[in-house]
Design an enzyme around this catalytic site. Structure first.
Site, mmCIF file in Angstrom:
data_model
loop_
_atom_site.group_PDB
_atom_site.id
_atom_site.type_symbol
_atom_site.label_atom_id
_atom_site.label_comp_id
_atom_site.label_asym_id
_atom_site.label_seq_id
_atom_site.Cartn_x
_atom_site.Cartn_y
_atom_site.Cartn_z
ATOM 1 N N GLY A 54 0.839 -1.197 0.000
ATOM 2 C CA GLY A 54 0.000 0.000 0.000
ATOM 3 C C GLY A 54 0.866 1.234 0.000
ATOM 4 O O GLY A 54 2.070 1.159 0.264
ATOM 5 N N CYS A 58 5.279 -6.367 1.776
ATOM 6 C CA CYS A 58 5.698 -4.979 1.598
ATOM 7 C C CYS A 58 5.096 -4.099 2.687
ATOM 8 O O CYS A 58 5.429 -4.251 3.849
ATOM 9 C CB CYS A 58 5.350 -4.497 0.189
ATOM 10 N N TYR A 59 4.165 -3.192 2.319
ATOM 11 C CA TYR A 59 3.552 -2.357 3.357
ATOM 12 C C TYR A 59 2.898 -3.226 4.436
ATOM 13 O O TYR A 59 2.959 -2.907 5.636
ATOM 14 C CB TYR A 59 2.515 -1.426 2.719
ATOM 15 N N HIS A 66 7.938 -8.284 -3.137
ATOM 16 C CA HIS A 66 6.619 -8.657 -3.689
ATOM 17 C C HIS A 66 6.667 -10.048 -4.332
ATOM 18 O O HIS A 66 6.972 -10.162 -5.521
ATOM 19 C CB HIS A 66 6.186 -7.636 -4.747
ATOM 20 N N GLU A 105 4.254 -11.745 -5.269
ATOM 21 C CA GLU A 105 3.142 -11.890 -6.214
ATOM 22 C C GLU A 105 3.509 -11.439 -7.628
ATOM 23 O O GLU A 105 2.795 -11.716 -8.588
ATOM 24 C CB GLU A 105 1.915 -11.120 -5.711
ATOM 25 N N ASP A 115 -15.855 -10.697 -22.619
ATOM 26 C CA ASP A 115 -16.312 -10.402 -21.256
ATOM 27 C C ASP A 115 -17.832 -10.370 -21.157
ATOM 28 O O ASP A 115 -18.412 -10.979 -20.264
ATOM 29 C CB ASP A 115 -15.736 -9.056 -20.785
ATOM 30 N N LYS A 117 -8.198 -11.439 -17.713
ATOM 31 C CA LYS A 117 -8.724 -11.898 -19.006
ATOM 32 C C LYS A 117 -8.576 -13.407 -19.203
ATOM 33 O O LYS A 117 -9.516 -14.079 -19.631
ATOM 34 C CB LYS A 117 -7.977 -11.154 -20.110
#
Ligand code: XMP
Length: 514
Positions: free
Chosen positions: A55, A82-83, A169, A171, A227, A370
């Site tokens: 964040g 992280c944050y 990170h 991720e 979508d 997607k």
């Protein structure tokens, strides 16, 4: 059996949805909640683990985004990223301070593989860093389990309480072994069995939609794109003929596309929904007559689309829910997502709601990327040619015809584009290229056909490779394929005597040719 859930607490970082995605890739279900969510609500969900995201705040500042310290005393594993790692350290009695320089980018990191978090990870690996603040002193009971040159506490743990903090990170794909670290957390430390699959997403969504909609009436604007098609099918499986789909054929679709959409969703198709195809091709051509300038054309098409949709919605009467095929990248780009900051406003989200009288918006795909939407589409049995359709702009061929749009020009570009697509598929390149199409330049030039002089249009072919559609490279389509396409277009499409290939990247060009 109770469903295994990992809760992701959102502190507003840019990568937060990626965290959720990586957890899903471990076949573990997760949900994202704002850091402001009541702890009692989180407790009720009985999560197997909690992940705190990155964040933009500094946790020691007045009014910073923080969670309740009780979160760390629930007896379930918590991983701060992280944050999130800083918040954990800070709230548990450590020190967080501002570093002299920001640590940003790919960074070598040494990890202690005796930590359960780093089981099976190489002792020297690469991570993605993006932070100013750092953990200056760990909270009592923690030990450092990773370090970089500039960051002595790149990760810390209090294994006894199952609390873990990672400054980088995992991720982000740049963290070479990040997926493994998150796997270790959700599968080994939290003990999730990994029995969640995309079909569970479908099941859960259908159940959730039924509960929410009850006997209500649902309206969906169907474009035939991936979508909106997936959203419509999901809704039809959930509420059947309580759903009405309005498909506006504005005459700017690709060749045969209107009929293809109707074949799938109309009365002859597999779904039990109310399908309305509005054939307003000439109405759009009339409105576009004389308009040359791209922005003007976009405006005309957008406004007319809303007007047509509004008229159809009025005929249906009051509706309770409006379906939007919003997916996660739209959410981030338009700044609607959780705590994330605005990056850019998207052209499609939010245009329709103003013209329809409804109670609530349904966005069943808003947490998916997607490729995940495509997986859901296949799961739902939607034909592959729709599921793997390349992106197509809302204003359609209106932005692939330079200058005035006329029905004749639409026909030329449709025919040329159909040939191009057919040959790209024949060459096996259709899943490799991210977007490719024919556009009609407004240029006419002299040519010779047989013994005749011609004075006809030039068609431009475009093909790009891109990851995020924000930047793109012109693709190196093999010369033989281009020659074959050019030959066929000139032979088979009247009023074209030249074919050109666009080698411009984005920037400075855009992907579309308008
Ligand atoms: P540009 O041309 O801006 O396009 O490089 C980037 C991507 O966005 C698509 N695009 C649109 N999509 N409505 C859409 O839904 C629009 O108005 C629109 N304009 C461009 C384009 O096809 C490419 O994939």
């Amino acid at each position: 059996m109770e469903k295994e859930l990992v809760v992701v607490i959102d502190f507003g970082g840019q990568y937060n949805q990626l965290v959720a995605r990586r957890v899903r890739e471990c076949n573990v279900y997760c949900e994202i909640y704002s850091y402001k969510t009541d702890l009692s609500k989180i407790k009720e969900m009985r999560p197997k683990g909690i992940i705190l995201t990155g964040g933009p705040s500094s946790c020691y500042e007045e009014g910073a985004a923080v969670c309740s310290p009780e979160l760390f005393a629930m007896g379930i594993p918590v991983l701060g990223l992280c944050y999130g790692a800083q918040v954990m350290s800070f709230l548990l009695g450590g020190d967080v301070a501002r570093a002299k320089v920001r640590e940003y980018g790919k960074t070598d990191v040494d990890v202690d593989t005796s930590s359960r978090l780093f089981e099976g990870v190489s002792p020297h690996t690469v991570c993605w860093m993006s932070h100013f603040d750092y953990i200056a002193r760990m909270a009592p009971g923690f030990r450092a389990v990773a370090a970089t040159e500039n960051c002595p506490v790149a990760a810390a743990e209090c294994a006894e309480k199952q609390l873990y903090a990672i400054q980088f990170h995992p991720e982000v794909l740049h963290t070479a072994e990040g997926a493994k670290m998150l796997y270790n957390f959700v599968r080994n430390i939290c003990g999730c069995s990994g029995d969640w699959r995309m079909d569970s997403f479908v099941e859960e969504s259908i159940k959730g939609i039924r509960e929410k909609v009850g006997k209500g009436k649902v309206l969906c604007a169907l474009s035939g794109g991936v979508d909106s098609s997936v959203a419509a099918v999901l809704l039809s499986k959930a509420v059947g003929d309580q759903l009405t789909c309005v498909f506006v054929d504005h005459g700017l679709l690709r060749k045969n596309e209107g009929d293809e959409v109707e074949a799938v969703f109309g009365p002859e198709g597999n779904y039990k929904l109310n399908f309305i195809r509005v054939n307003v091709q000439n109405r759009f051509y009339d409105k576009l007559a004389g308009a040359q300038e791209p922005e003007k054309k976009r405006k005309i098409i957008g406004e007319e689309f809303i007007r047509v949709f509004e008229e159809e919605a009025k005929k249906i009467g009051s509706v309770d829910f409006l379906v939007q095929g919003t997916i996660y990248p739209d959410v981030v780009e338009s700044g609607l997502g959780g705590e994330s900051v605005v990056i850019k406003s998207h052209h499609n989200v939010g245009a329709l709601p103003d013209c329809v009288d409804f109670k609530e918006i349904l966005e069943p795909l808003r947490d998916l990327f997607k490729d995940e939407v495509r997986k859901v589409g296949l799961e739902l049995g939607i034909p592959e040619h729709l599921v793997f359709r390349q992106p197509f702009p809302g204003p359609g061929l209106g932005v692939r015809i330079i200058g005035e749009v006329t029905s004749e020009k639409v026909k030329i570009v449709q025919d040329a584009d159909a040939i191009y697509r057919e040959e790209i598929a024949n060459a096996g390149l259709d899943r490799e290229l991210n977007q490719y199409f024919a556009a009609l330049t407004n240029m006419r030039s002299v040519g010779v056909m047989g013994d005749e002089r011609t004075y006809d249009y030039a068609v431009a072919l475009r093909a790009v490779n891109t990851v995020d559609f924000m930047t793109a490279e012109a693709a190196q389509v093999p010369w033989e394929v281009l020659q074959k396409v050019a030959g066929r277009i000139i032979n088979e499409v009247s009023h074209v005597n030249r074919v050109m290939y666009d080698v411009t990247s984005k920037p400075p060009g855009t992907i579309e040719f308008e």
